[in-house]
Write a protein that holds these residues in place. Structure first.
Motif, mmCIF file in Angstrom:
data_model
loop_
_atom_site.group_PDB
_atom_site.id
_atom_site.type_symbol
_atom_site.label_atom_id
_atom_site.label_comp_id
_atom_site.label_asym_id
_atom_site.label_seq_id
_atom_site.Cartn_x
_atom_site.Cartn_y
_atom_site.Cartn_z
ATOM 1 N N ALA A 182 0.818 -1.207 0.000
ATOM 2 C CA ALA A 182 0.000 0.000 0.000
ATOM 3 C C ALA A 182 0.854 1.261 0.000
ATOM 4 O O ALA A 182 0.493 2.265 -0.622
ATOM 5 C CB ALA A 182 -0.933 -0.008 1.215
ATOM 6 N N GLU A 183 1.994 1.216 0.666
ATOM 7 C CA GLU A 183 2.883 2.386 0.717
ATOM 8 C C GLU A 183 3.415 2.716 -0.671
ATOM 9 O O GLU A 183 3.479 3.886 -1.065
ATOM 10 C CB GLU A 183 4.043 2.122 1.684
ATOM 11 C CG GLU A 183 4.809 3.368 2.091
ATOM 12 C CD GLU A 183 3.945 4.401 2.809
ATOM 13 O OE1 GLU A 183 4.189 5.612 2.606
ATOM 14 O OE2 GLU A 183 3.024 4.007 3.545
ATOM 15 N N HIS A 184 3.789 1.696 -1.424
ATOM 16 C CA HIS A 184 4.246 1.908 -2.803
ATOM 17 C C HIS A 184 3.138 2.542 -3.645
ATOM 18 O O HIS A 184 3.358 3.524 -4.365
ATOM 19 C CB HIS A 184 4.658 0.573 -3.438
ATOM 20 C CG HIS A 184 5.995 0.062 -2.999
ATOM 21 N ND1 HIS A 184 7.182 0.649 -3.390
ATOM 22 C CD2 HIS A 184 6.341 -0.985 -2.217
ATOM 23 C CE1 HIS A 184 8.200 -0.023 -2.868
ATOM 24 N NE2 HIS A 184 7.713 -1.018 -2.149
ATOM 25 N N ILE A 185 1.941 1.950 -3.573
ATOM 26 C CA ILE A 185 0.850 2.417 -4.426
ATOM 27 C C ILE A 185 0.363 3.801 -4.000
ATOM 28 O O ILE A 185 -0.059 4.610 -4.840
ATOM 29 C CB ILE A 185 -0.277 1.362 -4.442
ATOM 30 C CG1 ILE A 185 0.242 0.104 -5.157
ATOM 31 C CG2 ILE A 185 -1.528 1.890 -5.125
ATOM 32 C CD1 ILE A 185 -0.740 -1.036 -5.256
ATOM 33 N N LYS A 186 0.473 4.105 -2.725
ATOM 34 C CA LYS A 186 0.140 5.456 -2.265
ATOM 35 C C LYS A 186 1.044 6.485 -2.941
ATOM 36 O O LYS A 186 0.576 7.556 -3.373
ATOM 37 C CB LYS A 186 0.296 5.540 -0.748
ATOM 38 C CG LYS A 186 -0.051 6.921 -0.181
ATOM 39 C CD LYS A 186 0.081 6.937 1.337
ATOM 40 C CE LYS A 186 -0.296 8.298 1.903
ATOM 41 N NZ LYS A 186 -0.165 8.333 3.384
ATOM 42 N N GLU A 187 2.324 6.161 -3.084
ATOM 43 C CA GLU A 187 3.256 7.080 -3.748
ATOM 44 C C GLU A 187 2.891 7.247 -5.211
ATOM 45 O O GLU A 187 2.966 8.348 -5.759
ATOM 46 C CB GLU A 187 4.701 6.561 -3.593
ATOM 47 C CG GLU A 187 5.775 7.516 -4.092
ATOM 48 C CD GLU A 187 6.042 7.388 -5.596
ATOM 49 O OE1 GLU A 187 6.286 8.421 -6.250
ATOM 50 O OE2 GLU A 187 5.982 6.249 -6.107
ATOM 51 N N TRP A 188 2.455 6.158 -5.865
ATOM 52 C CA TRP A 188 1.991 6.271 -7.252
ATOM 53 C C TRP A 188 0.832 7.256 -7.331
ATOM 54 O O TRP A 188 0.785 8.101 -8.231
ATOM 55 C CB TRP A 188 1.489 4.922 -7.779
ATOM 56 C CG TRP A 188 2.494 3.826 -7.851
ATOM 57 C CD1 TRP A 188 3.802 3.849 -7.462
ATOM 58 C CD2 TRP A 188 2.259 2.499 -8.343
ATOM 59 N NE1 TRP A 188 4.386 2.633 -7.680
ATOM 60 C CE2 TRP A 188 3.465 1.793 -8.229
ATOM 61 C CE3 TRP A 188 1.143 1.862 -8.875
ATOM 62 C CZ2 TRP A 188 3.588 0.457 -8.619
ATOM 63 C CZ3 TRP A 188 1.264 0.534 -9.266
ATOM 64 C CH2 TRP A 188 2.471 -0.163 -9.136
ATOM 65 N N ALA A 189 -0.097 7.109 -6.403
ATOM 66 C CA ALA A 189 -1.279 7.975 -6.397
ATOM 67 C C ALA A 189 -0.885 9.429 -6.159
ATOM 68 O O ALA A 189 -1.374 10.343 -6.840
ATOM 69 C CB ALA A 189 -2.261 7.499 -5.332
ATOM 70 N N GLN A 190 -0.011 9.665 -5.198
ATOM 71 C CA GLN A 190 0.430 11.025 -4.896
ATOM 72 C C GLN A 190 1.184 11.652 -6.063
ATOM 73 O O GLN A 190 1.191 12.878 -6.215
ATOM 74 C CB GLN A 190 1.301 11.020 -3.638
ATOM 75 C CG GLN A 190 0.535 10.703 -2.369
ATOM 76 C CD GLN A 190 1.425 10.495 -1.167
ATOM 77 O OE1 GLN A 190 2.571 10.060 -1.293
ATOM 78 N NE2 GLN A 190 0.914 10.796 0.019
ATOM 79 N N SER A 191 1.791 10.796 -6.890
ATOM 80 C CA SER A 191 2.514 11.285 -8.064
ATOM 81 C C SER A 191 1.608 11.479 -9.272
ATOM 82 O O SER A 191 2.084 11.835 -10.362
ATOM 83 C CB SER A 191 3.647 10.306 -8.423
ATOM 84 O OG SER A 191 4.571 10.194 -7.357
#
Length: 355
Positions: A297-306
């Motif tokens: 989830a931490e990885h995908i959260k960064e994708w979303a924030q980007s």
């Protein structure tokens, strides 16, 4: 392409995708493995006397163990999924030939769609403000139209374009009859297979006079950044953009850490929504996936924030726990905005060509 009528499901899906990042479900196979099913479980009463082993035919379970598949769908909805995938990854006549069950292909697709539809409708009724959707899955099959299976005969093929179209057409009709909201071409490793699937889907839409959204999701097989048939992610997009997909994205093969750069690559060139459902890391020496939900989830959260994604979920190794963590991680983060590109000629071979 000519303007098409927009279905109510597509309008609802588009509206939802513009407001927030949508959540796709996780792995079906991973959840089925938890049940430790044996040969007799796969056979059920319907296929008790089948002439060959069927253990491992997960798609068959929609007929022989429907309660298990239905509950898995419900578990993913409970975890926060907006879209669930039908249990039809290997349900084409071509893939079903491994069990000599080509004749059962249509029934499997139809039953799978109805099971997923039932779960989606029940959860939508509970929370009408959050409609749930069913993606009818067309898997890549276990054959490749553009690569020889014999290293000594480069021109040999074990499937033709027309055979793929015939198989995909039957599956598509059954999925639509069963009530899916959209069609997903998933885990594409060979673009020619994907083109056959797309042609079949478009033909069925024309035949039925019903046009559903189409999700396209390819797979980058390793650190080369290419599909098995050799295309880069950008080139693969240009090969498929003519069907005006609802979304385009990547899944499987890699975990979120290794997949990110390729999601970024397609997000920078795609006129449609972007989807991504990576594996829960890479398999360990026992073939199991070790990445837990919070890390994924931490990885995908960064994708979303980007600003890279519109639809996210999980592939191999992911569970409702992973999906719950991902849903919580991206909640409140704005989805990727659809870009506008200046008109150019965009072609592809193994590499993209933009002029």
């Amino acid at each position: 392409m000519s303007q098409r009528p927009i279905s109510s499901a597509q309008a609802s899906l588009t509206e939802a995708a513009q407001k927030r990042i949508l959540i796709l479900d996780g792995a079906m196979g991973t959840m089925i493995q938890r049940h430790k099913l044996e040969e007799e479980d796969y056979r059920g009463t319907q296929f008790a006397d089948w002439h060959c082993d069927v253990k491992g035919n997960n798609d068959l379970l929609v007929l022989t163990q429907p309660d298990i598949i239905y509950q898995i769908h419900c578990d993913y909805f409970e975890a926060g999924a907006d879209i669930i995938e039908t249990n039809t990854f290997n349900a084409t006549t071509i893939a079903m030939a491994d069990y000599d069950m080509q004749a059962q292909s249509r029934d499997i697709n139809l039953a799978a769609a109805k099971l997923a539809r039932k779960a989606a409708d029940e959860f939508t009724a509970k929370t009408p403000e959050k409609p749930r959707f069913v993606a009818g899955v067309l898997g890549p099959t276990n054959r490749t139209a553009s690569i020889s299976p014999d290293v000594n005969d480069p021109g040999k093929r074990n499937v033709t374009f027309d055979e793929l179209v015939e198989a995909y057409s039957e599956s598509t009709e059954a999925l639509i009859e069963g009530g899916v909201d959209l069609i997903m071409l998933e885990t594409i490793f060979d673009t020619l297979n994907a083109k056959a699937a797309a042609f079949a889907v478009e033909s069925v839409f024309e035949k039925l006079g019903r046009f559903l959204p189409v999700m396209v999701s390819g797979t980058i097989t390793d650190a080369s950044g290419r599909t098995l048939s050799g295309q880069t992610a950008e080139a693969f997009y240009y090969s498929m953009r003519h069907i005006n997909p609802f979304s385009f994205g990547l899944n499987c093969a890699l975990g979120p850490d290794l997949l990110r750069q390729y999601v970024d690559e397609v997000a920078n060139v795609s006129e449609c929504f972007i989807s991504a459902h990576p594996n829960a890391g890479l398999p360990n020496e026992f073939g199991e996936y070790d990445m837990e939900g919070p890390e994924m989830a931490e990885h995908i959260k960064e994708w979303a924030q980007s600003g890279l994604v519109n639809i996210v979920g999980g592939c191999c190794g992911s569970t409702p726990e992973h999906i719950r963590d991902i849903a919580n991680a991206v909640k409140g983060i704005a989805p990727r905005q659809l870009p506008e590109f200046e008109p150019k000629m965009r072609l592809s071979g193994l590499e993209p060509f933009v002029h």
